[in-house]
Design an enzyme around this catalytic site. Structure first.
Site, PDB file in Angstrom:
ATOM      1  N   ALA A 248       0.917  -1.252  -0.166  1.00  0.00           N
ATOM      2  CA  ALA A 248      -0.146  -0.032  -0.103  1.00  0.00           C
ATOM      3  C   ALA A 248       0.477   1.473   0.072  1.00  0.00           C
ATOM      4  O   ALA A 248       0.322   2.231   0.439  1.00  0.00           O
ATOM      5  CB  ALA A 248      -1.414   0.595   0.987  1.00  0.00           C
ATOM      6  N   ALA A 249       2.152   1.327  -0.328  1.00  0.00           N
ATOM      7  CA  ALA A 249       3.175   2.722  -0.460  1.00  0.00           C
ATOM      8  C   ALA A 249       2.554   3.327  -1.593  1.00  0.00           C
ATOM      9  O   ALA A 249       2.458   4.401  -1.840  1.00  0.00           O
ATOM     10  CB  ALA A 249       4.615   1.977  -0.664  1.00  0.00           C
ATOM     11  N   GLY A 250       1.899   2.793  -2.688  1.00  0.00           N
ATOM     12  CA  GLY A 250       1.859   3.151  -3.720  1.00  0.00           C
ATOM     13  C   GLY A 250       0.296   3.592  -3.501  1.00  0.00           C
ATOM     14  O   GLY A 250      -0.114   5.141  -4.060  1.00  0.00           O
ATOM     15  N   ASP A 251      -1.138   3.358  -2.459  1.00  0.00           N
ATOM     16  CA  ASP A 251      -2.145   3.858  -2.700  1.00  0.00           C
ATOM     17  C   ASP A 251      -1.908   4.579  -1.317  1.00  0.00           C
ATOM     18  O   ASP A 251      -3.050   5.645  -1.550  1.00  0.00           O
ATOM     19  CB  ASP A 251      -2.755   2.627  -1.651  1.00  0.00           C
TER      20      ASP A 251
HETATM   21  P1  ATP Z   1       2.742  -1.136  -3.691  1.00  0.00           P
HETATM   22  O1  ATP Z   1       2.454  -1.650  -4.743  1.00  0.00           O
HETATM   23  O2  ATP Z   1       4.372  -1.825  -2.627  1.00  0.00           O
HETATM   24  O3  ATP Z   1       1.948  -0.351  -2.876  1.00  0.00           O
HETATM   25  P2  ATP Z   1       3.907   0.800  -5.919  1.00  0.00           P
HETATM   26  O4  ATP Z   1       4.412  -0.365  -6.247  1.00  0.00           O
HETATM   27  O5  ATP Z   1       2.839   1.439  -6.208  1.00  0.00           O
HETATM   28  O6  ATP Z   1       3.664  -0.041  -3.778  1.00  0.00           O
HETATM   29  P3  ATP Z   1       6.431   2.252  -5.418  1.00  0.00           P
HETATM   30  O7  ATP Z   1       6.601   2.721  -6.581  1.00  0.00           O
HETATM   31  O8  ATP Z   1       6.788   1.075  -4.846  1.00  0.00           O
HETATM   32  O9  ATP Z   1       4.354   1.818  -5.636  1.00  0.00           O
HETATM   33  O10 ATP Z   1       5.779   3.210  -4.210  1.00  0.00           O
HETATM   34  C1  ATP Z   1       5.299   4.595  -3.808  1.00  0.00           C
HETATM   35  C2  ATP Z   1       5.498   5.845  -3.170  1.00  0.00           C
HETATM   36  O11 ATP Z   1       5.942   5.412  -1.681  1.00  0.00           O
HETATM   37  C3  ATP Z   1       7.487   5.536  -3.815  1.00  0.00           C
HETATM   38  O12 ATP Z   1       7.480   7.045  -4.818  1.00  0.00           O
HETATM   39  C4  ATP Z   1       7.889   6.266  -2.709  1.00  0.00           C
HETATM   40  O13 ATP Z   1       7.501   8.212  -2.651  1.00  0.00           O
HETATM   41  C5  ATP Z   1       7.042   5.577  -1.570  1.00  0.00           C
HETATM   42  N1  ATP Z   1       8.241   4.418  -1.282  1.00  0.00           N
HETATM   43  C6  ATP Z   1       7.633   3.266  -1.721  1.00  0.00           C
HETATM   44  N2  ATP Z   1       9.045   2.530  -0.795  1.00  0.00           N
HETATM   45  C7  ATP Z   1       9.418   3.499  -0.077  1.00  0.00           C
HETATM   46  C8  ATP Z   1      11.028   2.803   0.686  1.00  0.00           C
HETATM   47  N3  ATP Z   1      11.618   2.120   0.861  1.00  0.00           N
HETATM   48  N4  ATP Z   1      11.429   4.329   1.215  1.00  0.00           N
HETATM   49  C9  ATP Z   1      10.681   5.137   0.709  1.00  0.00           C
HETATM   50  N5  ATP Z   1       9.689   5.633   0.349  1.00  0.00           N
HETATM   51  C10 ATP Z   1       8.920   4.330  -0.451  1.00  0.00           C
HETATM   52  O1  RIB Z   2      -2.348  -1.922  -3.427  1.00  0.00           O
HETATM   53  C1  RIB Z   2      -2.309  -3.297  -1.911  1.00  0.00           C
HETATM   54  C2  RIB Z   2      -3.343  -3.869  -1.803  1.00  0.00           C
HETATM   55  O2  RIB Z   2      -3.643  -4.290  -3.234  1.00  0.00           O
HETATM   56  C3  RIB Z   2      -3.519  -4.462  -1.024  1.00  0.00           C
HETATM   57  O3  RIB Z   2      -4.311  -4.276   0.207  1.00  0.00           O
HETATM   58  C4  RIB Z   2      -5.077  -5.340  -1.883  1.00  0.00           C
HETATM   59  O4  RIB Z   2      -5.604  -5.848  -1.056  1.00  0.00           O
HETATM   60  C5  RIB Z   2      -4.663  -5.508  -2.853  1.00  0.00           C
HETATM   61  O5  RIB Z   2      -5.504  -4.388  -3.071  1.00  0.00           O
END
Ligand code: ATP
Ligand code: RIB
Length: 298
Positions: A248-251
């Site tokens: 959920a970092a992206g979320d």
């Molecule tokens: P996820 O699928 O894990 O929810 P994502 O692949 O959609 O994430 P990422 O690009 O991995 O998206 O992360 C989104 C944002 O979160 C990044 O642009 C950054 O700002 C922050 N982030 C992710 N990982 C880290 C980390 N290890 N340290 C600091 N910030 C991070």
């Molecule tokens: O982005 C993370 C989410 O992806 C999780 O909470 C899971 O439910 C899936 O939708």
């Protein structure tokens, strides 16, 4: 006055097991503790935005089972406007099976259930009232996504799309999007270009601009984001933190960008704000549970 943000998307219950390493195909590994968390990209983004202070309306379809009902209680607790949340007897609520390894990386399989039953007929015009921005993801039917984009374009509402999970998107759909926020793999799926350096990032962004997307933010995990529009092409670094679970970092990033835009922040401020929020989220386990509150930073 138009000051609400509208998020239309998925709600899942996440079944999470921690493990040292991901199992290989055919392998069984013994994991660590099991956690059951509130998740789903739509719901995660809605909760993240609400915790950061946005006035959030959330539309999703859940089942009338225990998972859906628990999710609904959570939305109420988070202060989301769920007037138009849909409930069905005919389908199970969404569930995600998640494995998190020792590096904090995840593997996710989603059983969409009711999420894939959110049809255009479930999206009445009234939900767009008082709305300035709409944020969508790709865990509901593409037909509904397409309907929402057309509706927003007709109403003059800006559409933000987090194209996750990644699928190829056609130009007719891209044309109606104001801001797109793919991660690296989603960028490659949509544009055919993996963004590994500044040149490839800009090349991928150009493809999206040429398809009609005004604003592009490519998220790069611990490397931050690449932001591109008619006047900027710049890398904004992530905050340095010790990641324990990047789920959920992206979320959180998307919920925060939405909040920042609704507040009128400029693009660089908005990206910095969203990177700060997402960095906090990776230091904590879970999806919605990892989203920070406004008072935790700045
Ligand atoms: P996820 O699928 O894990 O929810 P994502 O692949 O959609 O994430 P990422 O690009 O991995 O998206 O992360 C989104 C944002 O979160 C990044 O642009 C950054 O700002 C922050 N982030 C992710 N990982 C880290 C980390 N290890 N340290 C600091 N910030 C991070
Ligand atoms: O982005 C993370 C989410 O992806 C999780 O909470 C899971 O439910 C899936 O939708």
């Amino acid at each position: 006055m138009k000051n609400k943000v509208l998020i239309i998307g998925s709600s899942n219950t996440d079944m999470v097991v921690q493990t040292q390493d991901f199992p290989k195909p055919g392998q069984t590994v013994l994991g660590g503790i099991f956690l059951m968390n509130a998740g789903g990209k739509g719901a995660n983004q809605a909760v993240a935005a609400a915790r950061l202070g946005a006035d959030v309306r959330f539309v999703a379809k859940i089942g009338k089972d225990i998972f859906g009902q628990e999710a609904k209680k959570g939305f109420v607790k988070e202060g989301l406007d769920i007037t138009y949340l849909l409930e069905t007897d005919d389908f199970a609520s969404g569930v995600a099976l998640i494995t998190v390894n020792a590096k904090g990386e995840n593997e996710i399989v989603v059983a969409s259930g009711a999420n894939m039953e959110l049809h255009p007929a479930d999206v009445p015009d009234v939900i767009f009232e008082e709305v300035a921005f709409v944020l969508i993801q790709l865990e509901i039917p593409l037909e509904t996504i397409s309907y929402i984009i057309t509706k927003c374009n007709n109403l003059g509402i800006k559409v933000l799309m987090n194209p996750a999970p990644g699928i190829k998107l056609n130009e007719a759909l891209l044309k109606g999007i104001f801001l797109i926020t793919p991660n690296e793999t989603e960028t490659e799926i949509i544009t055919g270009i993996y963004p590994y350096d500044a040149a490839s990032m800009q090349q991928a962004a150009e493809i999206l601009h040429n398809a009609g997307v005004e604003q592009v933010i490519i998220t790069l995990g611990s490397s931050g984001v690449y932001f591109s529009n008619a006047s900027h092409a710049t890398l904004i670094p992530a905050r340095q933190v010790e990641a324990v679970d990047t789920t959920a970092a992206g979320d959180v990033f998307n919920g925060a960008i939405l909040t920042a835009l609704a507040e009128g922040k400029d693009w660089i401020e908005a990206c910095e704000f969203a990177c700060a929020a997402a960095a906090i989220s990776v230091t904590r386990p879970g999806a919605q549970s990892s989203a920070p509150f406004r008072e935790e930073f700045q």
